[in-house]
Design a protein around this motif. Structure first.
Motif, PDB file in Angstrom:
ATOM      1  N   ALA A   1     -15.605   1.074  31.347  1.00 37.05           N
ATOM      2  CA  ALA A   1     -15.790   1.923  30.490  1.00 37.05           C
ATOM      3  C   ALA A   1     -16.192   3.255  31.475  1.00 37.05           C
ATOM      4  O   ALA A   1     -16.519   2.943  32.570  1.00 37.05           O
ATOM      5  CB  ALA A   1     -16.722   1.802  29.735  1.00 37.05           C
ATOM      6  N   ARG A   2     -15.922   4.527  31.076  1.00 41.46           N
ATOM      7  CA  ARG A   2     -16.261   5.619  31.860  1.00 41.46           C
ATOM      8  C   ARG A   2     -17.506   6.351  31.064  1.00 41.46           C
ATOM      9  O   ARG A   2     -17.537   6.026  30.133  1.00 41.46           O
ATOM     10  CB  ARG A   2     -15.416   6.649  31.843  1.00 41.46           C
ATOM     11  N   GLY A   3     -18.150   7.129  32.022  1.00 37.89           N
ATOM     12  CA  GLY A   3     -19.114   7.615  31.257  1.00 37.89           C
ATOM     13  C   GLY A   3     -20.314   8.217  32.281  1.00 37.89           C
ATOM     14  O   GLY A   3     -20.365   7.471  33.245  1.00 37.89           O
ATOM     15  N   VAL A   4     -20.853   9.102  32.036  1.00 37.05           N
ATOM     16  CA  VAL A   4     -22.044   9.980  32.660  1.00 37.05           C
ATOM     17  C   VAL A   4     -23.245   8.840  32.492  1.00 37.05           C
ATOM     18  O   VAL A   4     -24.261   8.677  33.019  1.00 37.05           O
ATOM     19  CB  VAL A   4     -22.297  11.456  32.459  1.00 37.05           C
TER      20      VAL A   4
ATOM     21  N   ILE B   1     -14.902   4.300  25.870  1.00 34.66           N
ATOM     22  CA  ILE B   1     -14.789   3.113  26.061  1.00 34.66           C
ATOM     23  C   ILE B   1     -13.170   3.053  25.818  1.00 34.66           C
ATOM     24  O   ILE B   1     -12.544   3.512  24.757  1.00 34.66           O
ATOM     25  CB  ILE B   1     -15.338   2.271  25.099  1.00 34.66           C
ATOM     26  N   GLY B   2     -12.507   2.147  26.744  1.00 39.68           N
ATOM     27  CA  GLY B   2     -10.918   1.929  26.711  1.00 39.68           C
ATOM     28  C   GLY B   2     -10.495   1.370  25.480  1.00 39.68           C
ATOM     29  O   GLY B   2     -11.358   0.468  25.115  1.00 39.68           O
ATOM     30  N   SER B   3      -9.285   1.492  25.192  1.00 37.26           N
ATOM     31  CA  SER B   3      -8.684   0.859  24.250  1.00 37.26           C
ATOM     32  C   SER B   3      -8.308  -0.634  24.261  1.00 37.26           C
ATOM     33  O   SER B   3      -8.142  -1.359  23.323  1.00 37.26           O
ATOM     34  CB  SER B   3      -7.331   1.580  23.770  1.00 37.26           C
ATOM     35  N   GLU B   4      -8.155  -1.211  25.596  1.00 39.01           N
ATOM     36  CA  GLU B   4      -8.388  -2.535  25.919  1.00 39.01           C
ATOM     37  C   GLU B   4      -9.537  -3.274  25.307  1.00 39.01           C
ATOM     38  O   GLU B   4      -9.560  -4.564  25.393  1.00 39.01           O
ATOM     39  CB  GLU B   4      -8.177  -2.638  27.265  1.00 39.01           C
ATOM     40  N   LEU B   5     -10.585  -2.367  24.808  1.00 35.88           N
ATOM     41  CA  LEU B   5     -11.703  -3.339  24.467  1.00 35.88           C
ATOM     42  C   LEU B   5     -11.824  -3.246  23.092  1.00 35.88           C
ATOM     43  O   LEU B   5     -12.739  -3.489  22.436  1.00 35.88           O
ATOM     44  CB  LEU B   5     -13.024  -2.501  24.819  1.00 35.88           C
TER      45      LEU B   5
END
Length: 116
Positions: free
Chosen positions: A3-6, A58-62
């Motif tokens: 997941a990406r995020g600050v 949060i990516g769609s793969e989750l």
């Protein structure tokens, strides 16, 4: 799974640290809707910290983990908290009515047996 995020795991970051990283997700623990947007409580792999992250981080793969978090949190994303509260109140009211009618039946049967 990442997941990406600050927000990421809040490590011992020094003041002024603004690196937006990609972190590995261990699990999505809870779900909530804030201002109509989905947020998930993320357990980061390799860290003790958790953080609330918006769906777009949060990516769609989750998607399987997202669904699991929603079920654990008792929400399907469509019902509001107020709806659930109203439903609980209605159930309590019906239960009280059922209890009071049961008490009446008992009293009636007790008075019938004392007459005989």
């Amino acid at each position: 799974i990442q997941a990406r995020g600050v927000h990421g795991p809040h490590l011992a970051m020094e003041p002024g640290f603004t690196d937006e990283g990609v972190y590995e997700v261990e699990d999505l623990l809870e779900w909530r809707s804030v201002d109509g947007k989905d947020h998930y409580l993320v357990k980061w792999k390799g860290y003790h910290e958790t953080s609330w992250e918006p769906d777009e981080n949060i990516g769609s793969e989750l998607s399987a983990l997202k669904e699991s978090a929603r079920q654990r949190s008792g929400g399907d994303g469509k019902r509001k908290r107020e709806d659930r509260k109203a439903e609980k109140k209605e159930k309590k009211r019906k239960r009280r009515r059922a209890d009071s009618s049961e008490d009446r039946r008992r009293r009636d049967s007790d008075s019938d047996s004392s007459r005989g």
